[in-house]
Motif scaffolding. Structure first.
Motif: not given
Ligand code: SAM
Length: 206
Positions: A74, A77, A142, A196-197
């Motif tokens: 995933e 997180t 996500t 955004p990622l």
């Molecule tokens: N899956 C999560 C949950 O169950 O609460 C929701 C995720 S939230 C919509 C998106 C997450 O992706 C954020 O916490 C953000 O910091 C993280 N994110 C963004 N870019 C990322 C990257 N390159 N690697 C890892 N995490 C990332």
């Protein structure tokens, strides 16, 4: 909440329903939003990030078709909610978060996950995947990617499925990627909105 998700057709299978029944979303939302824990809404977690709406989580998990014993990566997180659901579907979960404070929040939240022994929370840029544990049966992203990160495609098993929002910073298409002997098949589920990622194969601003 689970009845609503089933009634509207977001939950379609018994195993996804059972996972949702095992995991209390209230354990993954900040205390000042707990009264909204069972509403079908994304909620703030911290650092401008969100826990997705339960309907979106259910849609993605149904598309992912997780089976007992699958190794699942995933990316994003966040609160840890989706990671707990994946583990309760029987997967071995590696979840990556880029924001240290969120990684800490997720780890704390996941202490109450009934399937926590099957989850590893890592800190880093998930857009490059996690090659040392590859290949993965399933990959779920996500957060919204500008394109499918090539390392994630490489790290997906032949026969594997990846679910990933792809598009701009404000809305994306939810894409289901199937990797077969013959190549990559992509199916678009529909339009979605994710944070955004950010990373090497993601958006560049922080
Ligand atoms: N899956 C999560 C949950 O169950 O609460 C929701 C995720 S939230 C919509 C998106 C997450 O992706 C954020 O916490 C953000 O910091 C993280 N994110 C963004 N870019 C990322 C990257 N390159 N690697 C890892 N995490 C990332």
């Amino acid at each position: 909440m689970v009845n609503m998700l089933e009634m509207y057709g977001y939950i379609r299978t018994r195993k996804v329903k059972e996972a949702f029944l095992k995991v209390d979303r209230a354990n993954y939302v900040p205390s000042n939003y707990r009264h909204l824990a069972y509403a079908d809404e994304p909620l703030p977690v911290s650092h401008g990030q969100t826990i997705s709406a339960p309907s979106m989580v259910a849609i993605m998990l149904e598309l992912l078709k997780v089976e007992e014993g699958h190794k699942v990566l995933e990316i994003g997180t966040g609160s840890g909610y989706n990671a707990c659901l994946l583990a309760c579907l029987g997967a071995e979960v590696i979840t990556i978060e880029r924001v240290p404070a969120l990684r800490d929040i997720a780890k704390k939240n996941l202490e109450r996950c009934p399937c926590k022994d099957r989850i590893r929370v890592l800190l880093g840029d998930g857009s490059v995947g996690y090659p040392s544990e590859a290949p993965y049966d399933r990959i779920i992203v996500t957060c919204g990617a500008p394109r499918i990160p090539p390392p994630l495609l490489e790290q997906l098993k032949v026969g594997g499925i990846m679910v990933i929002p792809v598009g701009g910073a404000f809305y994306q298409e939810l894409v289901v990627v199937e990797k077969t002997e013959q190549g990559i098949k992509k199916t678009v589920w529909g339009d979605v909105v994710f944070v955004p990622l950010i990373g090497k194969y993601g958006h560049k601003w922080a």
